[in-house]
Design a protein around this motif. Structure first.
Motif, PDB file in Angstrom:
ATOM      1  N   GLU A 332       0.827  -1.205   0.000  1.00 18.13           N
ATOM      2  CA  GLU A 332       0.000   0.000   0.000  1.00 18.13           C
ATOM      3  C   GLU A 332       0.864   1.260   0.000  1.00 18.13           C
ATOM      4  O   GLU A 332       0.346   2.363   0.082  1.00 18.13           O
ATOM      5  CB  GLU A 332      -0.901  -0.005   1.242  1.00 18.13           C
ATOM      6  CG  GLU A 332      -1.840  -1.196   1.286  1.00 18.13           C
ATOM      7  CD  GLU A 332      -2.322  -1.552   2.684  1.00 18.13           C
ATOM      8  OE1 GLU A 332      -3.366  -2.235   2.776  1.00 18.13           O
ATOM      9  OE2 GLU A 332      -1.654  -1.176   3.668  1.00 18.13           O
ATOM     10  N   SER A 333       2.185   1.084  -0.124  1.00 19.73           N
ATOM     11  CA  SER A 333       3.122   2.188   0.076  1.00 19.73           C
ATOM     12  C   SER A 333       3.845   2.581  -1.202  1.00 19.73           C
ATOM     13  O   SER A 333       4.653   1.815  -1.736  1.00 19.73           O
ATOM     14  CB  SER A 333       4.160   1.797   1.134  1.00 19.73           C
ATOM     15  OG  SER A 333       5.196   2.753   1.197  1.00 19.73           O
ATOM     16  N   MET A 334       3.594   3.797  -1.676  1.00 17.01           N
ATOM     17  CA  MET A 334       4.363   4.332  -2.795  1.00 17.01           C
ATOM     18  C   MET A 334       5.795   4.628  -2.368  1.00 17.01           C
ATOM     19  O   MET A 334       6.720   4.613  -3.197  1.00 17.01           O
ATOM     20  CB  MET A 334       3.698   5.593  -3.340  1.00 17.01           C
ATOM     21  CG  MET A 334       4.307   6.103  -4.637  1.00 17.01           C
ATOM     22  SD  MET A 334       3.986   5.046  -6.061  1.00 17.01           S
ATOM     23  CE  MET A 334       2.320   5.567  -6.463  1.00 17.01           C
ATOM     24  N   GLN A 335       5.994   4.871  -1.090  1.00 12.66           N
ATOM     25  CA  GLN A 335       7.356   5.114  -0.609  1.00 12.66           C
ATOM     26  C   GLN A 335       8.233   3.872  -0.802  1.00 12.66           C
ATOM     27  O   GLN A 335       9.406   3.964  -1.177  1.00 12.66           O
ATOM     28  CB  GLN A 335       7.319   5.514   0.865  1.00 12.66           C
ATOM     29  CG  GLN A 335       6.624   6.850   1.096  1.00 12.66           C
ATOM     30  CD  GLN A 335       6.406   7.147   2.562  1.00 12.66           C
ATOM     31  OE1 GLN A 335       7.355   7.245   3.331  1.00 12.66           O
ATOM     32  NE2 GLN A 335       5.152   7.282   2.972  1.00 12.66           N
ATOM     33  N   PHE A 336       7.662   2.701  -0.558  1.00 11.36           N
ATOM     34  CA  PHE A 336       8.380   1.445  -0.786  1.00 11.36           C
ATOM     35  C   PHE A 336       8.700   1.283  -2.270  1.00 11.36           C
ATOM     36  O   PHE A 336       9.806   0.863  -2.648  1.00 11.36           O
ATOM     37  CB  PHE A 336       7.536   0.275  -0.285  1.00 11.36           C
ATOM     38  CG  PHE A 336       8.097  -1.086  -0.587  1.00 11.36           C
ATOM     39  CD1 PHE A 336       9.338  -1.473  -0.105  1.00 11.36           C
ATOM     40  CD2 PHE A 336       7.372  -1.994  -1.345  1.00 11.36           C
ATOM     41  CE1 PHE A 336       9.855  -2.738  -0.377  1.00 11.36           C
ATOM     42  CE2 PHE A 336       7.877  -3.258  -1.618  1.00 11.36           C
ATOM     43  CZ  PHE A 336       9.121  -3.625  -1.134  1.00 11.36           C
ATOM     44  N   VAL A 337       7.758   1.640  -3.119  1.00 10.95           N
ATOM     45  CA  VAL A 337       7.972   1.577  -4.565  1.00 10.95           C
ATOM     46  C   VAL A 337       9.135   2.482  -4.973  1.00 10.95           C
ATOM     47  O   VAL A 337       9.987   2.100  -5.782  1.00 10.95           O
ATOM     48  CB  VAL A 337       6.676   1.976  -5.305  1.00 10.95           C
ATOM     49  CG1 VAL A 337       6.928   2.145  -6.804  1.00 10.95           C
ATOM     50  CG2 VAL A 337       5.581   0.939  -5.064  1.00 10.95           C
ATOM     51  N   ILE A 338       9.191   3.677  -4.391  1.00 12.41           N
ATOM     52  CA  ILE A 338      10.297   4.603  -4.674  1.00 12.41           C
ATOM     53  C   ILE A 338      11.623   4.034  -4.175  1.00 12.41           C
ATOM     54  O   ILE A 338      12.655   4.142  -4.856  1.00 12.41           O
ATOM     55  CB  ILE A 338       9.998   5.985  -4.060  1.00 12.41           C
ATOM     56  CG1 ILE A 338       8.881   6.673  -4.864  1.00 12.41           C
ATOM     57  CG2 ILE A 338      11.248   6.865  -4.021  1.00 12.41           C
ATOM     58  CD1 ILE A 338       8.372   7.967  -4.263  1.00 12.41           C
ATOM     59  N   ASN A 339      11.630   3.422  -2.983  1.00 18.03           N
ATOM     60  CA  ASN A 339      12.837   2.749  -2.481  1.00 18.03           C
ATOM     61  C   ASN A 339      13.378   1.777  -3.528  1.00 18.03           C
ATOM     62  O   ASN A 339      14.571   1.788  -3.858  1.00 18.03           O
ATOM     63  CB  ASN A 339      12.538   1.952  -1.215  1.00 18.03           C
ATOM     64  CG  ASN A 339      12.207   2.784   0.003  1.00 18.03           C
ATOM     65  OD1 ASN A 339      11.560   2.304   0.918  1.00 18.03           O
ATOM     66  ND2 ASN A 339      12.640   4.028   0.045  1.00 18.03           N
ATOM     67  N   LEU A 340      12.494   0.926  -4.058  1.00 17.88           N
ATOM     68  CA  LEU A 340      12.899  -0.091  -5.027  1.00 17.88           C
ATOM     69  C   LEU A 340      13.326   0.537  -6.348  1.00 17.88           C
ATOM     70  O   LEU A 340      14.323   0.114  -6.953  1.00 17.88           O
ATOM     71  CB  LEU A 340      11.744  -1.070  -5.271  1.00 17.88           C
ATOM     72  CG  LEU A 340      11.299  -1.932  -4.090  1.00 17.88           C
ATOM     73  CD1 LEU A 340      10.065  -2.752  -4.470  1.00 17.88           C
ATOM     74  CD2 LEU A 340      12.417  -2.873  -3.627  1.00 17.88           C
ATOM     75  N   CYS A 342      14.671   3.398  -6.954  1.00 13.35           N
ATOM     76  CA  CYS A 342      15.978   4.060  -6.868  1.00 13.35           C
ATOM     77  C   CYS A 342      17.113   3.055  -6.708  1.00 13.35           C
ATOM     78  O   CYS A 342      18.164   3.175  -7.352  1.00 13.35           O
ATOM     79  CB  CYS A 342      15.977   5.052  -5.720  1.00 13.35           C
ATOM     80  SG  CYS A 342      14.913   6.475  -6.007  1.00 13.35           S
ATOM     81  N   ARG A 343      16.936   2.072  -5.856  1.00 13.74           N
ATOM     82  CA  ARG A 343      18.021   1.141  -5.581  1.00 13.74           C
ATOM     83  C   ARG A 343      18.179   0.072  -6.664  1.00 13.74           C
ATOM     84  O   ARG A 343      19.297  -0.308  -7.030  1.00 13.74           O
ATOM     85  CB  ARG A 343      17.791   0.494  -4.209  1.00 13.74           C
ATOM     86  CG  ARG A 343      18.800  -0.580  -3.814  1.00 13.74           C
ATOM     87  CD  ARG A 343      20.242  -0.193  -4.055  1.00 13.74           C
ATOM     88  NE  ARG A 343      20.695   0.899  -3.221  1.00 13.74           N
ATOM     89  CZ  ARG A 343      21.773   1.611  -3.476  1.00 13.74           C
ATOM     90  NH1 ARG A 343      22.489   1.371  -4.564  1.00 13.74           N
ATOM     91  NH2 ARG A 343      22.147   2.582  -2.676  1.00 13.74           N
ATOM     92  N   SER A 348      16.916   8.193 -10.454  1.00  8.74           N
ATOM     93  CA  SER A 348      17.379   9.184  -9.495  1.00  8.74           C
ATOM     94  C   SER A 348      16.224   9.433  -8.531  1.00  8.74           C
ATOM     95  O   SER A 348      15.062   9.131  -8.832  1.00  8.74           O
ATOM     96  CB  SER A 348      17.765  10.485 -10.202  1.00  8.74           C
ATOM     97  OG  SER A 348      16.612  11.111 -10.749  1.00  8.74           O
ATOM     98  N   VAL A 349      16.524  10.009  -7.371  1.00 11.18           N
ATOM     99  CA  VAL A 349      15.458  10.311  -6.411  1.00 11.18           C
ATOM    100  C   VAL A 349      14.439  11.250  -7.054  1.00 11.18           C
ATOM    101  O   VAL A 349      13.218  11.094  -6.888  1.00 11.18           O
ATOM    102  CB  VAL A 349      16.036  10.941  -5.123  1.00 11.18           C
ATOM    103  CG1 VAL A 349      14.923  11.245  -4.129  1.00 11.18           C
ATOM    104  CG2 VAL A 349      17.073  10.014  -4.481  1.00 11.18           C
TER     105      VAL A 349
END
Length: 413
Positions: A332-340, A342-343, A348-349
């Motif tokens: 449910e987390s777009m933040q987790f999607v962004i983590n993946l 980028c890494r 880029s962020v």
């Protein structure tokens, strides 16, 4: 400054933001960062963005609600452009077996999308609503303010309509905007041949969904073992007759022409793109078709061919990031999607943030959100971090402190 503006009373003002991420810059890397900025909000929209002096000069702030964002970051609300929000139950046993290296079916565990169809199809609408609402409100806590919701776990006319009606109710009864996509072409029911089901989609499902005004978009899974490019074209053109804009699941597990069709039809979006050839990426960029990429899905299924995000970005494709929330990819987390992103995918962020906001808006054909600009919807989130780069740096934490939807505070932690 106009005399009219001097008389306007502001409903809400965000002051002293360490950074405001406007997402107004050129290209995917420029996110338009403003420092020590203020945002004035009136009647659910952004009235102005500027310095303290500029905002105080233009507007009456007396009696306005105030959020002090000193030392914090303000960004547009995330726009999740690919989810399968409405379903019943989970496939947790299947997932646990797979991560242990086991074949679920060999040990007696029902698996795959048809298991979710089996669980979802005959559930009462109220049960589907309550379970889906829980997921949706969790997404809001993570800063998501607009969500696309696909049908596709019914595969009968009645159950597909029920799923879309549940999504419509979620749109009305929660703060989040929920846009519907008809995805009857997500697979095949066991009691019909492919030809019979294709006929049913075009001549029964789409007309009934269209007449009820239940979907903004029509989608189809174009892949080996699913629908061909020619069949997809028939379905999507039928949807267009009822005002449903075309989207496509394509190149997830094979390249059979779905992405070429997306470019030819200038679709709103093409989603997955694991097997898309470079020359077709170029065609998609030229046709201005948004590519929707889902790092969490590739991660959850341990995809043997991860999509080539860096190449798409370098070719100038407009890219959106989405959760692909579904029983096979339960996030449910777009933040987790962004983590993946980028890494694992060389975003880029800045590119990841823009793909999760502005890119999501493009993938849903929305021009009233996804950026922080005068006249746009006041769909905002405030991150309790000193710089935006923490969105990629902090793994598994929720940095969202406040969510504002249509100018109203809907999450405050």
């Amino acid at each position: 400054m106009s005399e009219t503006k001097l008389k306007i009373k502001i409903d809400l003002v965000i002051t002293n933001a360490s950074e405001v991420i406007t997402c107004l810059g050129e290209g995917m890397r420029d996110i338009g960062v403003l420092q020590n900025a203020w945002i004035a909000i009136k009647d659910g929209k952004i009235a102005a963005v500027g310095t303290e002096e500029e905002i105080k000069q233009e507007f009456i702030l007396e009696h306005s609600s105030i959020i002090d964002a000193k030392g914090k970051v303000v960004a547009p609300g995330f726009i999740d452009s690919h989810t399968h929000l409405v379903f019943y139950g989970t496939r947790v046993e299947e997932y646990a077996a797979k991560v242990a290296g086991l074949d679920p079916q060999k040990i007696g565990i029902a698996a795959g999308p048809n298991r979710t169809v089996e669980l979802t199809r005959n559930r009462p609408a109220e049960e589907l609503f309550e379970q889906s609402k829980l997921r949706l409100m969790n997404m809001l806590d993570y800063g998501i303010t607009t969500v696309e919701s696909k049908s596709g776990y019914g595969l009968t006319t009645e159950s597909e309509i029920k799923i879309l009606e549940v999504s419509r109710r979620l749109n009305k009864e929660t703060p989040i905007d929920v846009l519907n996509t008809f995805l009857g072409a997500h697979g095949f029911p066991e009691n019909l041949t492919k030809a019979e089901y294709l006929f049913k989609i075009v001549n029964e499902m789409i007309p009934q969904v269209g007449e009820r005004g239940l979907a903004e978009f029509c989608d189809v899974w174009c892949d080996e073992g699913y629908f061909t490019a020619a069949e997809s074209e028939v379905i999507l053109k039928a949807g267009l007759q009822y005002g449903m804009k075309p989207k496509i699941h394509a190149d997830a597990y094979s390249y059979i022409g779905g992405s070429d069709l997306a470019a030819e039809m200038k679709m709103v979006s093409i989603d997955h793109l694991n097997y898309t050839p470079i020359e077709v990426m170029e065609k998609l960029a030229e046709a201005n078709v948004t590519g929707v990429l889902m790092p969490a899905l590739d991660f959850a299924v341990a995809h043997k061919r991860p999509f080539e995000a860096r190449r798409m970005l370098d070719l100038g494709m407009n890219i959106a990031l989405a959760t692909d929330l579904c029983p096979a990819c339960y996030t449910e987390s777009m933040q987790f999607v962004i983590n993946l992103a980028c890494r694992l995918y060389q975003f880029s962020v800045e590119e990841a943030i823009k793909a999760a906001t502005y890119g999501g808006a493009k993938a849903l054909d929305l021009d009233d959100r996804g950026v922080i600009e005068e006249g746009k919807l006041a769909d905002l989130q405030i991150w309790d971090v000193p710089t935006y780069k923490h969105i990629a740096y902090e793994l598994g934490t929720n940095i969202v402190e406040t969510v504002i939807k249509n100018g109203k505070i809907v999450v405050s932690r």
